[in-house]
Motif scaffolding. Sequence first.
Motif, mmCIF file in Angstrom:
data_model
loop_
_atom_site.group_PDB
_atom_site.id
_atom_site.type_symbol
_atom_site.label_atom_id
_atom_site.label_comp_id
_atom_site.label_asym_id
_atom_site.label_seq_id
_atom_site.Cartn_x
_atom_site.Cartn_y
_atom_site.Cartn_z
ATOM 1 N N GLN A 6 0.876 -1.159 0.000
ATOM 2 C CA GLN A 6 0.000 0.000 0.000
ATOM 3 C C GLN A 6 0.917 1.213 0.000
ATOM 4 O O GLN A 6 1.672 1.435 0.949
ATOM 5 N N ASP A 8 0.600 4.413 0.153
ATOM 6 C CA ASP A 8 0.419 5.593 0.998
ATOM 7 C C ASP A 8 0.063 5.164 2.413
ATOM 8 O O ASP A 8 -0.896 4.435 2.612
ATOM 9 N N VAL A 11 -3.527 9.294 4.042
ATOM 10 C CA VAL A 11 -4.147 10.098 2.999
ATOM 11 C C VAL A 11 -5.137 11.039 3.670
ATOM 12 O O VAL A 11 -6.193 10.614 4.140
ATOM 13 N N LEU A 21 -7.083 5.110 -2.770
ATOM 14 C CA LEU A 21 -6.094 4.437 -1.946
ATOM 15 C C LEU A 21 -5.473 3.335 -2.796
ATOM 16 O O LEU A 21 -6.168 2.466 -3.302
ATOM 17 N N ARG A 22 -4.155 3.382 -2.909
ATOM 18 C CA ARG A 22 -3.483 2.505 -3.854
ATOM 19 C C ARG A 22 -3.030 1.192 -3.220
ATOM 20 O O ARG A 22 -2.600 1.157 -2.059
ATOM 21 N N CYS A 23 -3.130 0.144 -4.011
ATOM 22 C CA CYS A 23 -2.736 -1.186 -3.551
ATOM 23 C C CYS A 23 -2.151 -1.952 -4.733
ATOM 24 O O CYS A 23 -2.778 -2.060 -5.788
ATOM 25 N N TRP A 35 -10.456 -5.563 0.274
ATOM 26 C CA TRP A 35 -10.237 -4.349 1.049
ATOM 27 C C TRP A 35 -11.026 -4.474 2.347
ATOM 28 O O TRP A 35 -12.216 -4.792 2.340
ATOM 29 N N HIS A 75 -6.745 -0.792 -6.700
ATOM 30 C CA HIS A 75 -6.899 0.492 -6.037
ATOM 31 C C HIS A 75 -8.343 0.717 -5.595
ATOM 32 O O HIS A 75 -9.287 0.360 -6.304
ATOM 33 N N TYR A 89 -7.515 1.577 6.278
ATOM 34 C CA TYR A 89 -7.953 0.689 5.208
ATOM 35 C C TYR A 89 -6.818 -0.261 4.859
ATOM 36 O O TYR A 89 -5.677 0.161 4.635
ATOM 37 N N THR A 107 -3.568 2.003 5.092
ATOM 38 C CA THR A 107 -3.578 3.426 4.758
ATOM 39 C C THR A 107 -4.581 4.102 5.662
ATOM 40 O O THR A 107 -5.754 3.697 5.708
ATOM 41 N N LEU A 109 -6.952 6.829 6.242
ATOM 42 C CA LEU A 109 -7.702 7.862 5.539
ATOM 43 C C LEU A 109 -8.307 8.803 6.577
ATOM 44 O O LEU A 109 -9.051 8.368 7.460
#
Lengths: 113, 114
Positions: A6, A8, A11, A21-23, A35, A75, A89, A107, A109
């Motif tokens: 992940q 980030d 965020v 949110l990147r994965c 997720w 993502h 997350y 991440t 959030l």
Amino acid sequence: AQSVTQLDSQVPVFEEAPVELRCNYSSSVSVYLFWYVQYPNQGLQLLLKYLSGSTLVESINGFEAEFNKSQTSFHLRKPSVHISDTAEYFCAVMGGSNYKLTFGKGTLLTVNP
Amino acid sequence: GAVVSQHPSRVICKSGTSVKIECRSLDFQATTMFWYRQFPKKSLMLMATSNEGSKATYEQGVEKDKFLINHASLTLSTLTVTSAHPEDSSFYICSARLDRDEQYFGPGTRLTVT
């Protein structure tokens, strides 16, 4: 072996803004992708999952994620976030026959008013 | 939906003592349960896979004699932290497998060893 990245760790966004949110994952076998969301001092709740079929999956609260095999990504996106979406997350992958989940580092959030 | 409970939610124990954490699937039977450990700001680390009626399978680096796992019934798995030390303080989360791809997580247990 499989792994999840992940990109980030945190965020921060403003309320009603879009978020991604990147994965990314790696695996030598076909995988299922998940997720999960974790609120403070609570366990994990499944947000959405990809098993097969349509590469775009949606949750009941407006999140969606797209499985991209060529980019090995999954993502998570939401077009307009709420304060209540503030949480950690986790992206996870399950591969092979052992049904074990491998998690990314999460991440956080944070949705600000 | 499937519900998994953990007891206790928080426990404080003295160094050198043992503490037991219970994980129950309330409305389904689970032949497989998993135990995770979560450090602050870190991901979940799988500790072991608990199989009903057989020995648990531990992940590499997890001391099986320190973290005793028992899965005596289809709805109950227990994790006993033996001779606990401050470095064992953590958030422990269990999950129960309902189907091939579905795991349901408990709310977690916060262990503090003083």
